[in-house]
Design a protein around this motif. Structure first.
Motif, short mmCIF file in Angstrom:
data_model
loop_
_atom_site.label_atom_id
_atom_site.label_comp_id
_atom_site.label_asym_id
_atom_site.label_seq_id
_atom_site.Cartn_x
_atom_site.Cartn_y
_atom_site.Cartn_z
N VAL A 191 0.84 -1.20 0.00
CA VAL A 191 0.00 0.00 0.00
C VAL A 191 0.87 1.25 0.00
O VAL A 191 0.59 2.23 -0.71
CB VAL A 191 -0.95 -0.01 1.21
CG1 VAL A 191 -1.64 1.34 1.36
CG2 VAL A 191 -1.99 -1.12 1.05
N ASP A 193 3.86 1.69 -1.24
CA ASP A 193 4.43 1.88 -2.57
C ASP A 193 3.39 2.44 -3.54
O ASP A 193 3.70 3.34 -4.33
CB ASP A 193 4.96 0.54 -3.08
CG ASP A 193 5.50 0.64 -4.50
OD1 ASP A 193 6.55 1.25 -4.68
OD2 ASP A 193 4.83 0.12 -5.43
N PHE A 194 2.18 1.91 -3.48
CA PHE A 194 1.12 2.37 -4.37
C PHE A 194 0.78 3.84 -4.11
O PHE A 194 0.62 4.64 -5.05
CB PHE A 194 -0.12 1.49 -4.18
CG PHE A 194 -1.29 1.82 -5.06
CD1 PHE A 194 -1.15 1.85 -6.45
CD2 PHE A 194 -2.54 2.07 -4.52
CE1 PHE A 194 -2.24 2.14 -7.27
CE2 PHE A 194 -3.63 2.35 -5.33
CZ PHE A 194 -3.48 2.39 -6.70
N ARG A 195 0.71 4.21 -2.86
CA ARG A 195 0.38 5.60 -2.52
C ARG A 195 1.50 6.55 -2.93
O ARG A 195 1.24 7.66 -3.40
CB ARG A 195 0.10 5.71 -1.02
CG ARG A 195 -1.24 5.10 -0.59
CD ARG A 195 -1.44 5.23 0.90
NE ARG A 195 -2.79 4.87 1.30
CZ ARG A 195 -3.18 4.76 2.57
NH1 ARG A 195 -2.31 4.98 3.55
NH2 ARG A 195 -4.43 4.43 2.85
N GLY A 199 -1.31 6.52 -6.13
CA GLY A 199 -2.55 5.78 -5.99
C GLY A 199 -3.21 6.00 -4.65
O GLY A 199 -2.64 6.62 -3.75
N ILE A 207 -5.87 -2.97 -4.14
CA ILE A 207 -5.01 -2.65 -5.28
C ILE A 207 -5.18 -3.70 -6.37
O ILE A 207 -5.26 -3.37 -7.56
CB ILE A 207 -3.54 -2.56 -4.83
CG1 ILE A 207 -3.34 -1.44 -3.82
CG2 ILE A 207 -2.62 -2.32 -6.04
CD1 ILE A 207 -1.98 -1.43 -3.15
N SER A 208 -5.25 -4.97 -5.99
CA SER A 208 -5.41 -6.04 -6.98
C SER A 208 -6.75 -5.93 -7.71
O SER A 208 -6.84 -6.20 -8.91
CB SER A 208 -5.28 -7.41 -6.33
OG SER A 208 -6.39 -7.72 -5.51
N MET A 211 -6.38 -3.24 -10.21
CA MET A 211 -5.59 -3.75 -11.32
C MET A 211 -6.49 -4.53 -12.29
O MET A 211 -6.40 -4.36 -13.51
CB MET A 211 -4.48 -4.65 -10.80
CG MET A 211 -3.67 -5.34 -11.90
SD MET A 211 -2.50 -6.55 -11.22
CE MET A 211 -3.62 -7.81 -10.60
N LEU A 217 -1.96 2.61 -12.54
CA LEU A 217 -1.11 2.74 -11.36
C LEU A 217 -1.11 1.45 -10.55
O LEU A 217 -0.08 1.01 -10.05
CB LEU A 217 -1.59 3.91 -10.49
CG LEU A 217 -1.27 5.32 -10.97
CD1 LEU A 217 -1.86 6.35 -10.02
CD2 LEU A 217 0.24 5.52 -11.09
N ALA A 218 -2.29 0.84 -10.43
CA ALA A 218 -2.40 -0.42 -9.68
C ALA A 218 -1.65 -1.54 -10.41
O ALA A 218 -0.97 -2.36 -9.77
CB ALA A 218 -3.87 -0.80 -9.50
N ALA A 221 2.03 -1.03 -9.82
CA ALA A 221 2.37 -1.35 -8.43
C ALA A 221 2.41 -2.86 -8.21
O ALA A 221 3.29 -3.38 -7.52
CB ALA A 221 1.37 -0.70 -7.48
N TYR A 225 5.46 -5.20 -7.10
CA TYR A 225 5.29 -6.08 -5.95
C TYR A 225 5.72 -7.51 -6.29
O TYR A 225 6.45 -8.15 -5.53
CB TYR A 225 3.83 -6.07 -5.47
CG TYR A 225 3.62 -6.96 -4.27
CD1 TYR A 225 3.90 -6.49 -2.99
CD2 TYR A 225 3.19 -8.28 -4.41
CE1 TYR A 225 3.76 -7.31 -1.88
CE2 TYR A 225 3.05 -9.10 -3.32
CZ TYR A 225 3.34 -8.62 -2.06
OH TYR A 225 3.21 -9.43 -0.97
#
Length: 301
Positions: A191, A193-195, A199, A207-208, A211, A217-218, A221, A225
């Protein structure tokens, strides 16, 4: 023989009693007292309840969020801080009038999955937990491999392997070191990393899902990951080459991991070949308490 397993957590204590074939014959959970004498009393009470309900006596194993130091015999590194500095196994053994085995909860997870879970029958099993944090346990022939220092499986507190320039020296771990595996591949790290990439999500599962809906972005990320998870597990494979890796924790519920990870692992495994199966756990949140019961092996009567 009935085997009783106790999962000692920060908010609840749970007991399960297993028949010799692994079938569950009793289960109960109660709130965790936030003091050591109360915790001892609670576990003793749960054992009494299990034996009263089943009409049987049995062995007792306890999984804890910490370890019993092989040097002092005292619990250390537990986030249930009130058990730190106490000889939990000895105190329980004395009160219950039988030997009580205590192990780290991640090791209990590995044992559960190795005995009758997703890796049943495998000789060397690495159980990686990717949830809020990141931990692991090792089971060899269905038994805990704790190691001479009691820290076997402390996977999450090694540096992320093969760091890129933009990863190096970017995270701080609660253990006091920087760039630990945990800070990158735990759900919390995913989370973060995504932010940082712009994101907005509160969990790896979210996030998945984004995606799957085509969010770029997801998707990026998740690709980062998977690469980091592959590097982290390749490190394990290169050192111990387990027969199977079983994943647990909230992030392990992302099904895309099991299709995408095998595509990336060979990139980092020595020889550029990798047939190691990485699978989702069988028993989910019950693996810890079942593994505590299986601290007494099938060959022990």
């Amino acid at each position: 023989m009935m085997r009783m397993g106790v999962d000692l957590g920060g908010t609840k204590i749970e007991i399960v009693a297993l028949a010799d074939d692994g079938s569950e014959i009793f289960r109960k959970r109660i709130p965790t007292p936030k003091n050591y004498p109360g915790t001892i009393e609670a576990i003793v009470s749960l054992v009494a309840d299990a034996e009263s309900a089943t009409g049987q006596t049995g062995s007792v194993g306890v999984g804890i969020p910490g370890v019993v130091s092989p040097f002092t015999g005292l619990v250390k590194n537990s986030n249930s801080t009130w058990i730190n500095g106490h000889p939990l196994d000895k105190d329980l053994s004395e009160v219950l009038n039988r030997e009580v085995r205590v192990a780290n909860d991640a090791n209990c997870f590995a044992v559960s999955e190795a005995v009758d879970g997703a890796a049943a029958g495998k000789g060397v099993v690495f159980g990686g937990i990717i949830g809020t944090g990141c931990g692991a346990g090792i089971a060899i022939n269905g038994r805990v491999h704790g190691g001479g220092n009691g820290i076997g499986g402390e996977w999450g507190h090694n540096p992320l392997p093969w760091m890129t320039a933009d990863e190096f020296n970017t995270t701080t771990c609660f253990c006091g070191n920087r760039d630990c595996i945990e800070t990158f591949i735990s759900g919390t790290g995913f989370v973060r990393d995504f932010r940082e990439a712009g994101g907005d999500a509160t969990s790896g599962i979210q996030i998945s899902e984004m995606m799957q809906q085509g969010d770029p972005l997801a998707t990026a990320a998740f690709e980062r990951y998977i690469d980091r998870l592959a590097r982290s597990l390749a490190h394990v494979i290169n050192m111990m080459d387990p027969d199977m890796i079983v994943l647990g924790g909230g992030v392990s519920n992302i099904e895309a991991i099991y299709t995408e990870l095998p595509k990336v692992l060979p990139k980092y495994v020595v020889g550029r070949e990798c047939g190691t199966q990485v699978v989702k756990n069988k028993f989910g949140a019950s693996s810890g308490v079942r593994g505590a019961a299986w601290l007494w092996g099938k060959d022990e009567k």
